[in-house]
Motif scaffolding. Structure first.
Motif, short mmCIF file in Angstrom:
data_model
loop_
_atom_site.label_atom_id
_atom_site.label_comp_id
_atom_site.label_asym_id
_atom_site.label_seq_id
_atom_site.Cartn_x
_atom_site.Cartn_y
_atom_site.Cartn_z
N ILE A 1 0.84 -1.20 0.00
CA ILE A 1 0.00 0.00 0.00
C ILE A 1 0.88 1.26 0.00
CG2 ILE A 1 -1.68 1.31 1.35
CD1 ILE A 1 -2.73 -1.42 2.38
N SER A 2 1.96 1.21 0.78
CA SER A 2 2.87 2.36 0.84
C SER A 2 3.52 2.64 -0.51
CB SER A 2 3.95 2.13 1.90
OG SER A 2 3.39 2.04 3.19
N GLY B 1 1.08 4.42 -2.58
CA GLY B 1 0.95 5.78 -2.08
C GLY B 1 2.12 6.66 -2.48
N LEU C 1 2.86 10.75 -4.92
CA LEU C 1 3.35 11.96 -4.27
C LEU C 1 4.15 12.80 -5.24
CD1 LEU C 1 4.49 10.55 -0.80
CD2 LEU C 1 2.29 11.54 -1.42
N LEU D 1 6.69 7.58 4.62
CA LEU D 1 6.20 6.35 3.99
C LEU D 1 7.34 5.38 3.70
CD1 LEU D 1 3.45 7.50 1.46
CD2 LEU D 1 3.14 6.07 3.48
N SER E 1 7.67 1.83 5.51
CA SER E 1 7.59 0.63 4.67
C SER E 1 8.72 -0.34 4.99
CB SER E 1 7.66 1.03 3.19
OG SER E 1 6.54 1.80 2.84
N GLN F 1 4.99 4.94 -11.37
CA GLN F 1 3.77 4.36 -10.81
C GLN F 1 3.58 2.92 -11.28
OE1 GLN F 1 0.73 7.12 -12.02
NE2 GLN F 1 0.93 8.40 -10.20
#
Length: 481
Positions: free
Chosen positions: A340-341, A344, A348, A359, A363, A422
């Motif tokens: 999830i981190s 996220g 950013l 984060l 992590s 990403q």
């Protein structure tokens, strides 16, 4: 009331062996990861001590140096398990650490005439020697740790990973900036390795019965605990038991362990190697130039390793969770929360640097649960073959850090393009998720049938009985006809 078991001294030889395993990981990780600091000092003398030689190595040559260790490391994981079974952990680990320490000493003498190629060759050979270590660590823990203490002692030994990484970063940087310069990094790495070798020869022992310093009470406690857990009358040395290869390679619990270790390695190598590049390219942060930011994740991981250990001890002692519950819960935390981190982080921008650091640190820190969650599962499945299992698993897990940069190189053409990053992080998150899901469904935390010393004999006996029955049935059918 049950009689209180005499476990020997409060700090017995099983704790000494655990501490020695911890130190072995620390000194080997110092030698393994000091290259990150050393390469910077060797290519930019002004950043440390300008009185020592400087080399004009480009980014690709530096990358070869840093990755060359793993080329040798993946070659000897399985060999380490075999050597440990044949010659014992004491001799194999001594050879592993002694060879690595001796090789690291050669760097200041060989690089001036051999350049980065000589450094790569030395690193490859170091990887070959260090590849023998972890299969021996797990086999040694299986021989020395009573089942009720394996989780605690195994986790304590493995905290050496983060401690060694931290020391490699901080100590190497300070030494390079001192009067010793960058050659001092290698002198000190060699010295601590040799110091461990001496201590290991004095206090190390393959089994409790071979130890010169163990008390009778502790010896009885360890042997009776292990014997009772494995339902065998006598404690047998694992290297005397034949390996049931077919049973291992067709075991779903083993392959669930193999898969989760590989997927966790994929996610962790992304966290470790690629996030600094992402922060530099997308978030416009010079992470590598700031020692605090570089060290924070490993400090968090070391602290969290003890948090996980204390919490698991409390939960198990109070009966709140079984070892199966602990393993699968911790593995899920170590896989799914960093997943999830990662996602996220990929959303950013350069205006959210603080959140990005938080984060990233969280992590890596949360990922420390993977040691208790899955790394120690080799001993759950088969104490007798823990070294062999670790050799196979660690080979797969250490091929992954070679593959992840290749994927990044294929996807990321522009390091400033957040969309490309990403995709990298989403792929890692998906791998994190499904590898752990498979482990939750098919993973087991109990001795497998093929762990028994007489497993192969029983199989042969059963097979011969079946063949005998078949032969009798065939002869009866012929007589009737």
């Amino acid at each position: 009331m049950t009689a209180e078991v005499n476990k020997g001294p409060l700090l017995g030889q099983r704790h000494v062996q655990t501490f020695l395993l911890f130190l072995s990981i620390v000194v080997n990780y110092i030698a393994k990861f000091n290259a990150g600091v050393a390469v910077v000092a060797m290519t930019n003398a002004q950043s440390t001590n300008p009185n020592f030689p400087e080399y004009d190595w480009n980014e690709m040559e530096r990358s070869y140096i840093l990755s060359s260790f793993f080329w040798g490391y993946i070659m000897t994981q399985f060999l380490g398990g075999w050597l440990c079974r044949r010659y014992g952990a004491r001799l194999t680990m001594f050879v592993s650490t002694f060879g690595s320490a001796l090789l690291v000493l050669l760097v200041p003498f060989c690089v001036p005439w051999g350049g980065w190629q000589a450094y790569c060759a030395i690193r490859v050979c170091m990887g070959i020697f260090q590849g023998l270590m972890f299969p021996c660590v797990h086999a040694h823990l299986a021989n020395w740790c009573p089942p009720s203490e394996r989780n605690r002692l195994g986790a304590l030994a493995n905290t050496g990973l983060d401690c060694g990484t931290l020391l490699a970063m901080f100590v190497s940087g300070q030494v390079a900036a001192s009067s010793m310069g960058w050659p001092g990094i290698f002198y000190i790495s060699c010295a601590v390795g040799m110091f461990w070798c001496i201590a290991w020869l004095i206090f190390g022992a393959d089994t409790p019965r071979q130890s010169k310093f163990i008390s009778k009470a502790e010896l009885s406690y360890i042997e009776s605990s292990i014997s009772a857990n494995s339902k065998q009358e006598q404690l047998k040395e694992s290297r005397q038991i034949p390996v049931p290869w077919k049973a291992i390679l067709t075991s779903l619990p083993f392959w669930s362990l193999f898969l989760v270790r590989c997927t966790q390695s994929w996610g962790y190598s992304t966290l470790q190697a690629e996030i600094p590049a992402y922060m530099n390219g997308v978030l416009l942060m010079e992470m590598k130039s700031n020692a605090l930011f570089s060290a924070l994740p490993y400090l968090a991981s070391w602290i969290m390793a003890f948090v996980y250990l204390i919490v698991s001890d409390i939960l198990i002692s109070r009966g709140a969770l079984t070892i199966t519950g602990i393993r699968k819960t911790y593995s899920s935390l170590a896989s799914w929360l960093p997943a999830i981190s990662l996602i996220g982080l990929s959303f950013l921008d350069s205006n959210q640097k603080t959140l990005a650091i938080v984060l990233m640190t969280a992590s890596v820190g949360i990922n420390a649960g993977a040691t208790i969650g899955s790394a120690l599962n080799t001993i759950d499945l088969s104490p007798n073959h823990a070294g062999i299992l670790m050799g196979i698993v660690n080979t797969g897990a250490n091929i992954v850090p070679i593959l992840t940069p290749l994927l990044v190189g294929i996807i990321v053409k522009n390091e400033h393009d957040r969309v490309e990053w990403q995709l990298v992080f989403i792929i890692s998150a998906v791998i994190f998720f499904f590898g752990n899901l498979f482990y939750i469904i098919f993973g087991r935390m109990v001795n497998q049938p093929w762990n028994d010393a007489d497993f192969l004999d029983e199989q042969k006996q059963a097979l011969s009985q079946e063949e005998g029955k078949a032969a009798k049935a065939k002869s009866k059918s012929k007589s009737k006809s």
